[in-house]
Design a protein around this motif. Structure first.
Motif, short mmCIF file in Angstrom:
data_model
loop_
_atom_site.label_atom_id
_atom_site.label_comp_id
_atom_site.label_asym_id
_atom_site.label_seq_id
_atom_site.Cartn_x
_atom_site.Cartn_y
_atom_site.Cartn_z
N LEU A 124 0.79 -1.10 0.08
CA LEU A 124 0.17 0.08 -0.17
C LEU A 124 0.93 1.39 -0.02
N ILE A 125 1.71 1.07 0.65
CA ILE A 125 2.76 2.20 1.11
C ILE A 125 3.64 2.27 -0.50
N CYS A 126 4.26 1.18 -1.65
CA CYS A 126 4.90 1.47 -2.38
C CYS A 126 3.66 2.37 -3.50
N GLY A 127 2.25 1.96 -3.15
CA GLY A 127 1.15 2.54 -4.64
C GLY A 127 0.97 4.06 -3.87
N LEU A 128 1.22 3.86 -3.29
CA LEU A 128 1.14 5.43 -2.46
C LEU A 128 2.09 6.27 -2.47
N SER A 129 3.15 5.94 -2.80
CA SER A 129 4.53 7.11 -2.35
C SER A 129 5.60 6.46 -3.65
N LYS A 130 5.09 7.53 -4.64
CA LYS A 130 6.32 6.93 -5.66
C LYS A 130 7.82 6.69 -5.47
N THR A 131 8.36 7.96 -4.14
CA THR A 131 9.20 8.47 -3.82
C THR A 131 9.69 7.11 -3.27
N PHE A 132 8.37 5.98 -2.18
CA PHE A 132 8.68 4.55 -1.23
C PHE A 132 9.18 4.18 -2.90
N ASN A 133 8.24 3.88 -2.82
CA ASN A 133 8.56 2.84 -4.38
C ASN A 133 9.32 2.43 -5.07
N ALA A 134 10.39 3.64 -5.86
CA ALA A 134 11.76 3.40 -6.23
C ALA A 134 12.71 3.09 -5.01
N ILE A 136 12.68 1.42 -2.67
CA ILE A 136 12.53 -0.44 -2.45
C ILE A 136 12.05 -1.15 -3.39
N ASN A 137 11.83 -1.01 -4.45
CA ASN A 137 11.76 -1.24 -5.84
C ASN A 137 13.02 -2.42 -6.36
N PRO A 138 14.24 -2.49 -5.77
CA PRO A 138 15.85 -2.44 -6.13
C PRO A 138 15.84 -4.09 -5.05
N ILE A 139 14.79 -3.23 -4.18
CA ILE A 139 15.13 -4.43 -2.98
C ILE A 139 14.26 -5.67 -3.47
N VAL A 140 13.21 -5.42 -4.15
CA VAL A 140 12.39 -6.56 -4.54
C VAL A 140 12.96 -7.41 -5.39
N GLN A 141 12.83 -6.69 -6.37
CA GLN A 141 13.33 -7.28 -7.60
C GLN A 141 14.55 -8.94 -7.33
N LEU A 183 9.03 -15.66 3.33
CA LEU A 183 10.59 -14.94 2.57
C LEU A 183 10.07 -15.40 1.25
N CYS A 184 9.74 -16.89 0.63
CA CYS A 184 9.79 -16.76 -0.70
C CYS A 184 8.27 -16.44 -0.90
N SER A 185 7.37 -16.13 -0.16
CA SER A 185 5.80 -16.01 -0.84
C SER A 185 5.08 -14.55 -0.99
N LEU A 186 6.08 -13.57 0.22
CA LEU A 186 5.08 -12.22 -0.34
C LEU A 186 5.71 -11.26 -1.72
N TRP A 187 6.02 -11.66 -1.99
CA TRP A 187 6.81 -10.84 -2.93
C TRP A 187 5.38 -10.47 -4.22
N SER A 188 5.02 -11.66 -4.42
CA SER A 188 3.11 -12.05 -5.41
C SER A 188 2.08 -10.48 -4.58
N THR A 189 2.03 -10.78 -2.82
CA THR A 189 1.15 -10.34 -2.76
C THR A 189 1.35 -8.17 -2.24
N LEU A 190 3.11 -8.26 -2.35
CA LEU A 190 4.30 -6.65 -2.23
C LEU A 190 2.94 -6.65 -4.20
N ILE A 191 3.87 -6.94 -4.94
CA ILE A 191 3.71 -6.58 -5.85
C ILE A 191 2.68 -6.43 -6.27
N ASN A 192 1.27 -6.99 -5.87
CA ASN A 192 -0.18 -6.98 -6.46
C ASN A 192 -0.40 -6.00 -5.96
#
Length: 308
Positions: A124-134, A136-141, A183-192
């Protein structure tokens, strides 16, 4: 029920039924042609027979457990009558196939719960804040494609170092498997969730500003209802990934569960082992299918009651 609905339901059921019967027939015909170190590949009849045998083993174990506690209660009553000291012990019989199923279900439930309570707020924070998304995105990928087999030794060492209590509330192996699942399953929920929060209609957000809604009111009345389909889609994907990851982690770490059952049967190498492994594989697939159906029903229920 309307006769047309019944006919439509039967037509919809016909194709899957034919497909399953054709698969079973092909399996029964080809299995005897495949030779392994343990004999020919078991067919549907042999595999189902081992399923019945596994249930019988569970029933026998339940009877032994009941007898153990009945004998213990009788000893304690006799000790109380004679003024002696009572002693209570836990039944220490080997876990059966059904016990391993419940262990795996409890483990994936804990891992999925931990993944959800971490991924949804971050998304939710990533979706509402472009700065926060930018940020955290490298870590997620980087973290998203990491295999559970790579996480397992790290998690094992960390949990072993932190859980030093000789009698912990939860078994150490249970916690290790659950953390690996998380650790392996949270990424799909986070991204969606992030995609759902970012795709909210701007006019809707402007209405929130006009009404001077606080951040919590915006979150609960505007953002969450709009992002709910995306969140549940991510949760369905995460649960499926978590179930697959769990079986692999249990096999590698020899933690209790269905994965350990499969590995133990493989190591056992008896004439029934291959049929038992194949029955376990079918059960694993059926459980994964049922978990997905449950999540889909929850999604439909939540979507039906959501208001924006």
């Amino acid at each position: 029920m309307d006769s047309k609905k019944i006919v439509g339901w039967l037509k919809g059921l016909a194709a899957p039924t034919i497909g399953i019967l054709a698969f079973l027939a092909l399996w029964a015909a080809l299995a005897p042609q495949v030779d392994t170190s343990l004999g020919s590949l078991p067919g549907p009849v042999e595999v189902s027979a081992q399923g019945v045998a596994l249930f019988d083993e569970w029933s026998a174990a339940q009877d032994q457990k009941a007898e153990f506690y009945a004998a213990q209660d009788a000893r304690n009553e006799a000790a109380i009558a004679s003024g002696g000291e009572t002693r209570n012990f836990e039944y220490s019989g080997s876990p059966t196939f059904l016990d391993q199923i419940w262990t795996s279900l409890a483990t994936v439930a804990l891992g999925f719960f931990l993944a959800t309570i971490i991924a949804v707020p971050l998304g939710l924070i990533c979706g509402l804040s472009k700065t926060f998304n930018a940020a955290i995105n490298p870590i997620v990928q980087i973290m998203k494609p990491v295999s559970p087999l790579a996480w397992l030794p790290i998690v094992t060492m960390v949990i072993s170092a932190t859980m030093t209590d000789p009698d912990p509330t939860l078994p150490k192996s249970f916690v290790i498997s659950a953390i690996v699942v998380m650790l392996c399953s949270l990424w799909s929920t986070l991204i969606n969730t992030a995609i759902g929060a970012a795709s909210i209609d701007k006019d809707l957000m402007n209405v929130g500003k006009v009404l001077r809604l606080g951040w919590f009111a915006k979150l609960t009345r505007l953002v969450l209802p709009s992002a709910l389909p995306y969140i549940f889609t991510g949760m369905r994907l995460s649960l499926g990934v978590g179930w697959m990851v769990l079986i692999a982690a249990e096999m590698l770490a020899q933690n209790p569960g269905l994965g350990k059952f499969v590995w133990d049967e493989f190591q056992n190498g008896s004439s029934q082992s291959l049929a038992r492994i194949m029955f376990a594989v079918i059960v694993i697939g059926l459980i994964g299918f049922l978990l997905d159906r449950i999540m889909m029903l929850l999604q439909n229920f939540a979507s039906r009651n959501r208001t924006v």
